[in-house]
Design a protein around this motif. Structure first.
Motif, PDB file in Angstrom:
ATOM      1  N   ILE A 270       0.849  -1.192   0.000  1.00 49.40           N
ATOM      2  CA  ILE A 270       0.000   0.000   0.000  1.00 49.40           C
ATOM      3  C   ILE A 270       0.884   1.241   0.000  1.00 49.40           C
ATOM      4  CG2 ILE A 270      -1.964  -1.097   1.161  1.00 49.40           C
ATOM      5  CD1 ILE A 270      -1.026   0.380   3.745  1.00 49.40           C
ATOM      6  N   THR A 271       0.308   2.354  -0.423  1.00 42.57           N
ATOM      7  CA  THR A 271       0.985   3.637  -0.359  1.00 42.57           C
ATOM      8  C   THR A 271       1.231   3.976   1.111  1.00 42.57           C
ATOM      9  OG1 THR A 271      -0.224   4.326  -2.324  1.00 42.57           O
ATOM     10  CG2 THR A 271       0.763   6.071  -0.995  1.00 42.57           C
ATOM     11  N   PRO A 272       2.396   4.520   1.443  1.00 41.97           N
ATOM     12  CA  PRO A 272       2.631   4.894   2.846  1.00 41.97           C
ATOM     13  C   PRO A 272       1.551   5.851   3.363  1.00 41.97           C
ATOM     14  CG  PRO A 272       4.657   5.055   1.583  1.00 41.97           C
ATOM     15  CD  PRO A 272       3.549   4.803   0.590  1.00 41.97           C
ATOM     16  N   ILE A 273       1.174   5.672   4.598  1.00 45.86           N
ATOM     17  CA  ILE A 273       0.141   6.478   5.233  1.00 45.86           C
ATOM     18  C   ILE A 273       0.493   6.609   6.701  1.00 45.86           C
ATOM     19  CG2 ILE A 273      -1.330   4.445   5.573  1.00 45.86           C
ATOM     20  CD1 ILE A 273      -3.784   6.307   5.243  1.00 45.86           C
ATOM     21  N   ASP A 274       0.202   7.762   7.287  1.00 45.32           N
ATOM     22  CA  ASP A 274       0.442   7.943   8.715  1.00 45.32           C
ATOM     23  C   ASP A 274      -0.573   7.143   9.507  1.00 45.32           C
ATOM     24  OD1 ASP A 274       2.711   9.624   8.728  1.00 45.32           O
ATOM     25  OD2 ASP A 274       1.459  11.356   8.261  1.00 45.32           O
ATOM     26  N   VAL A 275      -0.067   6.438  10.527  1.00 43.64           N
ATOM     27  CA  VAL A 275      -0.888   5.607  11.397  1.00 43.64           C
ATOM     28  C   VAL A 275      -0.654   6.091  12.826  1.00 43.64           C
ATOM     29  CG1 VAL A 275      -1.318   3.267  12.262  1.00 43.64           C
ATOM     30  CG2 VAL A 275      -0.693   3.618   9.845  1.00 43.64           C
ATOM     31  N   TYR A 276      -1.727   6.353  13.536  1.00 46.20           N
ATOM     32  CA  TYR A 276      -1.652   6.844  14.908  1.00 46.20           C
ATOM     33  C   TYR A 276      -2.193   5.776  15.846  1.00 46.20           C
ATOM     34  CZ  TYR A 276      -0.682  11.188  12.616  1.00 46.20           C
ATOM     35  OH  TYR A 276      -0.096  12.141  11.826  1.00 46.20           O
ATOM     36  N   LEU A 277      -1.324   5.266  16.704  1.00 45.79           N
ATOM     37  CA  LEU A 277      -1.734   4.321  17.743  1.00 45.79           C
ATOM     38  C   LEU A 277      -2.033   5.157  18.981  1.00 45.79           C
ATOM     39  CD1 LEU A 277      -2.273   1.577  18.951  1.00 45.79           C
ATOM     40  CD2 LEU A 277       0.196   1.318  19.320  1.00 45.79           C
TER      41      LEU A 277
ATOM     42  N   PRO B  77      -2.799   4.210  25.345  1.00 46.74           N
ATOM     43  CA  PRO B  77      -1.705   3.905  26.275  1.00 46.74           C
ATOM     44  C   PRO B  77      -1.660   2.433  26.690  1.00 46.74           C
ATOM     45  CG  PRO B  77      -2.718   5.985  26.875  1.00 46.74           C
ATOM     46  CD  PRO B  77      -3.582   5.371  25.793  1.00 46.74           C
ATOM     47  N   MET B  78      -2.821   1.821  26.890  1.00 48.82           N
ATOM     48  CA  MET B  78      -2.840   0.417  27.282  1.00 48.82           C
ATOM     49  C   MET B  78      -2.301  -0.471  26.159  1.00 48.82           C
ATOM     50  SD  MET B  78      -5.985  -1.761  28.787  1.00 48.82           S
ATOM     51  CE  MET B  78      -5.855  -3.489  29.172  1.00 48.82           C
ATOM     52  N   ALA B  79      -2.693  -0.202  24.930  1.00 53.53           N
ATOM     53  CA  ALA B  79      -2.196  -0.997  23.801  1.00 53.53           C
ATOM     54  C   ALA B  79      -0.700  -0.790  23.612  1.00 53.53           C
ATOM     55  CB  ALA B  79      -2.942  -0.618  22.522  1.00 53.53           C
ATOM     56  N   ILE B  80      -0.226   0.422  23.826  1.00 50.41           N
ATOM     57  CA  ILE B  80       1.210   0.698  23.728  1.00 50.41           C
ATOM     58  C   ILE B  80       1.961  -0.122  24.776  1.00 50.41           C
ATOM     59  CG2 ILE B  80       2.979   2.493  24.034  1.00 50.41           C
ATOM     60  CD1 ILE B  80       0.756   4.480  22.926  1.00 50.41           C
ATOM     61  N   GLY B  81       1.451  -0.126  26.001  1.00 49.73           N
ATOM     62  CA  GLY B  81       2.074  -0.912  27.062  1.00 49.73           C
ATOM     63  C   GLY B  81       2.026  -2.408  26.790  1.00 49.73           C
ATOM     64  N   ALA B  82       0.894  -2.888  26.306  1.00 49.30           N
ATOM     65  CA  ALA B  82       0.757  -4.314  25.994  1.00 49.30           C
ATOM     66  C   ALA B  82       1.722  -4.715  24.880  1.00 49.30           C
ATOM     67  CB  ALA B  82      -0.681  -4.639  25.592  1.00 49.30           C
ATOM     68  N   THR B  83       1.887  -3.856  23.897  1.00 52.97           N
ATOM     69  CA  THR B  83       2.806  -4.146  22.788  1.00 52.97           C
ATOM     70  C   THR B  83       4.243  -4.239  23.296  1.00 52.97           C
ATOM     71  OG1 THR B  83       1.310  -3.032  21.258  1.00 52.97           O
ATOM     72  CG2 THR B  83       3.565  -3.391  20.498  1.00 52.97           C
ATOM     73  N   LYS B  84       4.616  -3.380  24.227  1.00 52.37           N
ATOM     74  CA  LYS B  84       5.965  -3.443  24.815  1.00 52.37           C
ATOM     75  C   LYS B  84       6.178  -4.773  25.534  1.00 52.37           C
ATOM     76  CE  LYS B  84       6.637   1.516  25.416  1.00 52.37           C
ATOM     77  NZ  LYS B  84       6.703   2.636  26.364  1.00 52.37           N
ATOM     78  N   ILE B  85       5.172  -5.236  26.231  1.00 51.85           N
ATOM     79  CA  ILE B  85       5.282  -6.520  26.944  1.00 51.85           C
ATOM     80  C   ILE B  85       5.428  -7.666  25.944  1.00 51.85           C
ATOM     81  CG2 ILE B  85       4.033  -8.168  28.391  1.00 51.85           C
ATOM     82  CD1 ILE B  85       2.850  -5.658  29.854  1.00 51.85           C
ATOM     83  N   ILE B  86       4.628  -7.652  24.889  1.00 49.08           N
ATOM     84  CA  ILE B  86       4.704  -8.701  23.868  1.00 49.08           C
ATOM     85  C   ILE B  86       6.092  -8.717  23.233  1.00 49.08           C
ATOM     86  CG2 ILE B  86       3.831  -9.396  21.593  1.00 49.08           C
ATOM     87  CD1 ILE B  86       1.038  -8.419  22.633  1.00 49.08           C
TER      88      ILE B  86
ATOM     89  N   ILE C  64      -5.829   4.157  15.255  1.00 47.60           N
ATOM     90  CA  ILE C  64      -6.174   2.943  16.008  1.00 47.60           C
ATOM     91  C   ILE C  64      -6.286   3.377  17.462  1.00 47.60           C
ATOM     92  CG2 ILE C  64      -5.477   0.612  16.655  1.00 47.60           C
ATOM     93  CD1 ILE C  64      -3.565   0.738  14.159  1.00 47.60           C
ATOM     94  N   SER C  65      -7.450   3.179  18.062  1.00 39.62           N
ATOM     95  CA  SER C  65      -7.671   3.691  19.405  1.00 39.62           C
ATOM     96  C   SER C  65      -8.600   2.772  20.179  1.00 39.62           C
ATOM     97  CB  SER C  65      -8.272   5.104  19.293  1.00 39.62           C
ATOM     98  OG  SER C  65      -8.348   5.734  20.540  1.00 39.62           O
ATOM     99  N   GLY C  66      -8.500   2.828  21.499  1.00 41.37           N
ATOM    100  CA  GLY C  66      -9.363   2.034  22.357  1.00 41.37           C
ATOM    101  C   GLY C  66     -10.499   2.910  22.885  1.00 41.37           C
ATOM    102  N   SER C  67     -11.571   2.347  23.212  1.00 41.90           N
ATOM    103  CA  SER C  67     -11.830   0.943  23.475  1.00 41.90           C
ATOM    104  C   SER C  67     -12.487   0.260  22.283  1.00 41.90           C
ATOM    105  CB  SER C  67     -12.731   0.798  24.710  1.00 41.90           C
ATOM    106  OG  SER C  67     -14.093   1.001  24.410  1.00 41.90           O
ATOM    107  N   GLY C  68     -12.317  -1.041  22.225  1.00 47.65           N
ATOM    108  CA  GLY C  68     -12.792  -1.805  21.083  1.00 47.65           C
ATOM    109  C   GLY C  68     -14.291  -1.785  20.863  1.00 47.65           C
ATOM    110  N   MET C  69     -15.068  -1.668  21.944  1.00 42.63           N
ATOM    111  CA  MET C  69     -16.528  -1.618  21.796  1.00 42.63           C
ATOM    112  C   MET C  69     -17.052  -0.187  21.831  1.00 42.63           C
ATOM    113  SD  MET C  69     -18.039  -4.896  23.741  1.00 42.63           S
ATOM    114  CE  MET C  69     -17.016  -6.348  23.929  1.00 42.63           C
ATOM    115  N   MET C  70     -16.120   0.765  21.857  1.00 43.28           N
ATOM    116  CA  MET C  70     -16.448   2.187  21.797  1.00 43.28           C
ATOM    117  C   MET C  70     -17.314   2.644  22.961  1.00 43.28           C
ATOM    118  SD  MET C  70     -16.947   2.381  17.691  1.00 43.28           S
ATOM    119  CE  MET C  70     -17.361   0.647  17.436  1.00 43.28           C
ATOM    120  N   ASN C  71     -17.111   2.032  24.126  1.00 49.85           N
ATOM    121  CA  ASN C  71     -17.891   2.402  25.307  1.00 49.85           C
ATOM    122  C   ASN C  71     -17.088   3.260  26.282  1.00 49.85           C
ATOM    123  OD1 ASN C  71     -16.218   0.295  25.946  1.00 49.85           O
ATOM    124  ND2 ASN C  71     -17.658  -0.772  27.257  1.00 49.85           N
ATOM    125  N   GLY C  72     -15.945   3.760  25.855  1.00 43.82           N
ATOM    126  CA  GLY C  72     -15.104   4.626  26.672  1.00 43.82           C
ATOM    127  C   GLY C  72     -13.781   4.836  25.962  1.00 43.82           C
ATOM    128  N   GLY C  73     -12.895   5.575  26.589  1.00 43.11           N
ATOM    129  CA  GLY C  73     -11.555   5.752  26.052  1.00 43.11           C
ATOM    130  C   GLY C  73     -11.450   6.833  24.994  1.00 43.11           C
TER     131      GLY C  73
END
Length: 174
Positions: A55-62, A65-74, A123-132
Motif C-alpha cells: 500500500i501507499t505509505p500512510i500515517d498511522v496513529y496508535l 496507552p494500554m495498547a502501547i504498554g501491551a505491545t511493549k510486553i509482547i 487505532i484507538s481504544g476501546s474496542g466496543m467504543m464504550n469509553g476511552g
C-alpha cells in the motif's frame, strides 16, 4: 464463542482495500481496537502492507496507552512468538513498527492527531467504543463522509459499537 469467524487469510485483503479507499478519498480510517491482541494483529498486518510497499505509505496513529504498554510486553517475550514472527525478528524486523507509525502515549499527543494531515489511520481504544480515546475520534470523524469506521471485533449488545455495527444512523457519543 459459538460463532463462525471470517477466514484469517481474507483479512489482509480487506484491510488493504479499505486503506486504499481511504487514501484515494483522502479520508480518515478510524479503527476501534481492543488493547490486547487485536491492536497487535492490526500493527502486524500494517507492518507487512507498508514495509513491503503493498500500500501507499500512510500515517498511522496508535492512540491507546494500554495498547502501547501491551505491545511493549509482547515485544519483551519473543520466545513465545510463532515461527513466522520469529523469522521476522531474526531478520531484524520489528513487526509492530513501520514507517509512518506515531505512538500517542500522552493526552497532548492524542490531541495532536486532530491537526495531522489526511489521509491517516487512527487505532484507538476501546474496542466496543464504550469509553476511552476512541470516543473523541468518533465525535470528530464519524459524520464526515470521507471517514471510515472499521469495526474489527465483537460488539456486545447495548454498547455504542453494537449500535454502529448494526447500522444505526443516529447514535449518541459521550
Amino acid at each position: 464463542g459459538n460463532r463462525v469467524h471470517e477466514d484469517e487469510s481474507t483479512r489482509e485483503g480487506k484491510l488493504k482495500s479499505i486503506i486504499q479507499q481511504t487514501i484515494k478519498q483522502k479520508g480518515v480510517l478510524v479503527i476501534p481496537a481492543f488493547a490486547i491482541e487485536r491492536t497487535q494483529q492490526i500493527l502486524y498486518e500494517l507492518n507487512h502492507l507498508i514495509e513491503r510497499k503493498i500500500i501507499t505509505p500512510i500515517d498511522v496513529y496508535l492512540d491507546s496507552p494500554m495498547a502501547i504498554g501491551a505491545t511493549k510486553i509482547i515485544k519483551a517475550y519473543p520466545q513465545y512468538y510463532d515461527p513466522e514472527a520469529l523469522q521476522l525478528v531474526a531478520r531484524g524486523d520489528d513487526m509492530f513498527d513501520f514507517p509512518g507509525l506515531h505512538v500517542c502515549q500522552t493526552r497532548d499527543q492524542s490531541k495532536s492527531i486532530n491537526e495531522a494531515a489526511w489521509p491517516k489511520i487512527i487505532i484507538s481504544g476501546s474496542g466496543m467504543m464504550n469509553g476511552g480515546r476512541i470516543l473523541h475520534h468518533l465525535v470528530r470523524y464519524l459524520s464526515n463522509p470521507k471517514s471510515t469506521l472499521l469495526i474489527i471485533g465483537y460488539q456486545s449488545p447495548g454498547t455504542l459499537g453494537h449500535k454502529l455495527y448494526r447500522g444505526d444512523k443516529t447514535v449518541q457519543v459521550m
